[in-house]
Design an enzyme around this catalytic site. Sequence first.
Site, PDB file in Angstrom:
ATOM      1  N   ASP A  33       0.824  -1.193   0.000  1.00 32.85           N
ATOM      2  CA  ASP A  33       0.000   0.000   0.000  1.00 32.85           C
ATOM      3  C   ASP A  33       0.867   1.255   0.000  1.00 32.85           C
ATOM      4  O   ASP A  33       1.649   1.478   0.915  1.00 32.85           O
ATOM      5  CB  ASP A  33      -0.886  -0.035   1.259  1.00 32.85           C
ATOM      6  CG  ASP A  33      -1.969   1.012   1.196  1.00 32.85           C
ATOM      7  OD1 ASP A  33      -2.853   0.867   0.342  1.00 32.85           O
ATOM      8  OD2 ASP A  33      -1.914   1.966   1.974  1.00 32.85           O
TER       9      ASP A  33
ATOM     10  N   THR B 168      -0.677   4.748  -4.453  1.00 35.48           N
ATOM     11  CA  THR B 168       0.578   4.496  -5.158  1.00 35.48           C
ATOM     12  C   THR B 168       0.561   5.265  -6.478  1.00 35.48           C
ATOM     13  O   THR B 168       1.529   5.961  -6.826  1.00 35.48           O
ATOM     14  CB  THR B 168       0.761   2.996  -5.422  1.00 35.48           C
ATOM     15  OG1 THR B 168       0.565   2.281  -4.206  1.00 35.48           O
ATOM     16  CG2 THR B 168       2.153   2.700  -5.951  1.00 35.48           C
TER      17      THR B 168
ATOM     18  N   ASP C 207      -9.104  -0.314   1.694  1.00 31.26           N
ATOM     19  CA  ASP C 207      -9.177   0.162   0.306  1.00 31.26           C
ATOM     20  C   ASP C 207     -10.488  -0.267  -0.337  1.00 31.26           C
ATOM     21  O   ASP C 207     -11.166   0.521  -0.993  1.00 31.26           O
ATOM     22  CB  ASP C 207      -8.010  -0.397  -0.526  1.00 31.26           C
ATOM     23  CG  ASP C 207      -6.690   0.299  -0.205  1.00 31.26           C
ATOM     24  OD1 ASP C 207      -6.621   0.952   0.846  1.00 31.26           O
ATOM     25  OD2 ASP C 207      -5.748   0.188  -1.009  1.00 31.26           O
TER      26      ASP C 207
HETATM   27  N1  LIG Z   1      -5.754  -7.366 -13.231  1.00 31.88           N
HETATM   28  C1  LIG Z   1      -5.214  -6.200 -13.496  1.00 31.88           C
HETATM   29  N2  LIG Z   1      -4.516  -5.996 -14.627  1.00 31.88           N
HETATM   30  C2  LIG Z   1      -3.944  -4.820 -14.863  1.00 31.88           C
HETATM   31  N3  LIG Z   1      -3.988  -3.770 -14.055  1.00 31.88           N
HETATM   32  C3  LIG Z   1      -4.666  -3.897 -12.925  1.00 31.88           C
HETATM   33  C4  LIG Z   1      -5.329  -5.112 -12.579  1.00 31.88           C
HETATM   34  N4  LIG Z   1      -5.906  -4.936 -11.379  1.00 31.88           N
HETATM   35  C5  LIG Z   1      -5.635  -3.666 -11.000  1.00 31.88           C
HETATM   36  N5  LIG Z   1      -4.902  -3.037 -11.934  1.00 31.88           N
HETATM   37  C6  LIG Z   1      -4.381  -1.671 -11.913  1.00 31.88           C
HETATM   38  O1  LIG Z   1      -3.507  -1.522 -10.825  1.00 31.88           O
HETATM   39  C7  LIG Z   1      -3.479  -0.142 -10.436  1.00 31.88           C
HETATM   40  C8  LIG Z   1      -3.631  -0.029  -8.950  1.00 31.88           C
HETATM   41  O2  LIG Z   1      -2.553  -0.637  -8.304  1.00 31.88           O
HETATM   42  P1  LIG Z   1      -2.353  -0.562  -6.743  1.00 31.88           P
HETATM   43  O3  LIG Z   1      -3.610  -0.919  -6.057  1.00 31.88           O
HETATM   44  O4  LIG Z   1      -1.132  -1.338  -6.435  1.00 31.88           O
HETATM   45  O5  LIG Z   1      -2.021   0.946  -6.503  1.00 31.88           O
HETATM   46  P2  LIG Z   1      -2.938   2.145  -6.076  1.00 31.88           P
HETATM   47  O6  LIG Z   1      -4.365   1.760  -6.122  1.00 31.88           O
HETATM   48  O7  LIG Z   1      -2.516   3.302  -6.864  1.00 31.88           O
HETATM   49  O8  LIG Z   1      -2.452   2.419  -4.614  1.00 31.88           O
HETATM   50  P3  LIG Z   1      -2.855   1.700  -3.241  1.00 31.88           P
HETATM   51  O9  LIG Z   1      -3.769   0.570  -3.555  1.00 31.88           O
HETATM   52  O10 LIG Z   1      -1.547   1.273  -2.701  1.00 31.88           O
HETATM   53  O11 LIG Z   1      -3.502   2.764  -2.461  1.00 31.88           O
HETATM   54  C9  LIG Z   1      -4.621   0.528 -11.154  1.00 31.88           C
HETATM   55  O12 LIG Z   1      -4.122   1.310 -12.204  1.00 31.88           O
HETATM   56  C10 LIG Z   1      -5.436  -0.645 -11.683  1.00 31.88           C
HETATM   57  O13 LIG Z   1      -6.104  -0.327 -12.869  1.00 31.88           O
HETATM   58 MG   LIG Z   2      -5.136   0.069  -5.068  1.00 35.85          MG
END
Ligand SMILES: Nc1ncnc2c1ncn2[C@@H]1O[C@H](COP(=O)(O)OP(=O)(O)OP(=O)(O)O)[C@@H](O)[C@H]1O
Ligand SMILES: [Mg+2]
Length: 553
Positions: free
Chosen positions: A68, A102, A397
């Site tokens: 996270d 992120t 989240d």
């Molecule tokens: N199966 C998937 N294939 C491709 N991209 C994905 C998939 N699932 C989620 N994502 C993408 O991953 C990203 C989110 O990643 P992540 O949750 O690690 O980071 P965040 O949401 O920015 O931060 P955090 O969850 O740490 O607060 C988004 O851009 C989302 O569209």
């Molecule tokens: Mg996320």
Amino acid sequence: MSIQQGSAGGMPVLILKEGASQTKGRDAQKNNITAAKLISEVVRSSLGPRGMDKMLVDTLGDVTITNDGATILKEIDVQHPAAKMMVEISKATDNEVGDGTTSVVVLAGALIEKAEELIAKDVHPTIIVDGYRKSAMKAIEVLNHIAMKVNGSDKELLTKIAKTSMQTKLISKEATEIAQLVVNSILQVSEKTDSHYKVDIDDIKVEKKAGGSMRDTRLIKGIVLDKEVVHGGMPKRVEKAKIALINSALEIEKTEFDAKINISSPDQMNMFIEEENKMLKAMVDKIIAAGANVVVCQKGIDDIAQHYLAKANILTVRRVKESDMTKLARATEARVVNNLDDLTSKDLGAADLVEERKVETDKWVFVEGAKHPKSVTILIRGGSQRVVDEAERSIHDALMVTKDVLEKPAVVAGGGAPEVHVASKLSEWASSLSGREQLAAQKFAEALESIPLTLAENAGMDPIDTMTDLRSKQSKGSKWTGVDVRNTKIVDMSKLDILEPLSVKEQIIKSATEVASMILRIDDVIASGKSAGGPPGGGMPPGGGMGGMGGEM
Ligand SMILES: Nc1ncnc2c1ncn2[C@@H]1O[C@H](COP(=O)(O)OP(=O)(O)OP(=O)(O)O)[C@@H](O)[C@H]1O
Ligand SMILES: [Mg+2]
């Protein structure tokens, strides 16, 4: 060691205290840019479902394993002021929408990096900042245009969104079941007014206990208290509970000052004790008269009072947190009573069952089966403390994205699809801007592509091939074409049910632009010396601590 800030008639004019340090112009800018980029570098490898986790060890040796963004940045103790700004923006995003913490840092880092290229070509930061601001507004406009309007109460859809946010974290395996549980809990506590939903995330209590497996994670239609029943003689299980919530102590108030009571005979002593007993019994009698069979008290309970409560078969819990009292009131439709004299049967809450259960080595009291609980509990279980900790963060989240969509029912697909789409629209639109702002808009579009690019990189895909493929497929096919990092393919992400709230994407763009602009606009960093107390929150070390920042000028 003094700093020369100017001169008048050949005499240096000093305006800063001794020990203070200052960096100006390009140097200050370079410093800040480097620091911001470093922060972004730290979190970028954890973006997306294939992102790596970070192991953080604090000064006491406690280990946190997380993916996270906000948590990573919270745990590392950042010193540099510009880096701190990046950390704060991640935190702000967490508070505002709960997810995307992120992404916001990755995007801000990219915006700053692209700006650096323009600065090197002598484009003034002010122009870049203006261009970025306009681009952000345009980007949000495009996002709103392409977002899918949804029915907020569509459970299946909400589950997909909750699941998308959890998939990128440790608990991806159990994501489906837990996503359902999250959606049920949000729907349970949400309030509908006309066509709008309102959700207070505080109405959902998240308790965790290491042990068992993630599959044992449950939604309890009521509240779980991490307290045991106060007295051995009390029932451990009460069906059709009538619950009194009391926030005063069931004790005889001790006087503020030392009072001396002279007792000259055993009779007097007995009388004194009896009097106290009577008062305590009277308190308990009021509870009995109101018809309660469960008492939850925010304060302490005297042993004698406990005895009378036990005799009356009343299950009692004491020293419950105020926040839990509020939740209990919402869950059981009870009223918290300050004064026992006011307690009537109308103030009592109702629940099908109140029971003390063993959770690992602890005894907890479960208040379950309320009719229309406006407050519920998610009890997280899992193999180890670290697993339940990370599960708690993922569930946070997921709760937040579900709330986001309920409150603003519009979604976009993930996997970098919206970012690429918006980037291409921005490039087209850029030509309508004046010369130099156009350059900034172009860079903004490039920065947006850092999201799919990073997702691909983290999945071990070739970044250049992926991006060219992605751009060309998107221009020909669906606007939801993105990077499926699980199968390392470029596909329509909406078909894979990878869905995210529009509000999260909006927030990411707004916050990233804001912090990038703030950092780019700074051309002077003045740090007071340690003797002056230092800037709030530790600030930067005096002199030279900022990586090349000169102490004297
Ligand atoms: N199966 C998937 N294939 C491709 N991209 C994905 C998939 N699932 C989620 N994502 C993408 O991953 C990203 C989110 O990643 P992540 O949750 O690690 O980071 P965040 O949401 O920015 O931060 P955090 O969850 O740490 O607060 C988004 O851009 C989302 O569209
Ligand atoms: Mg996320």
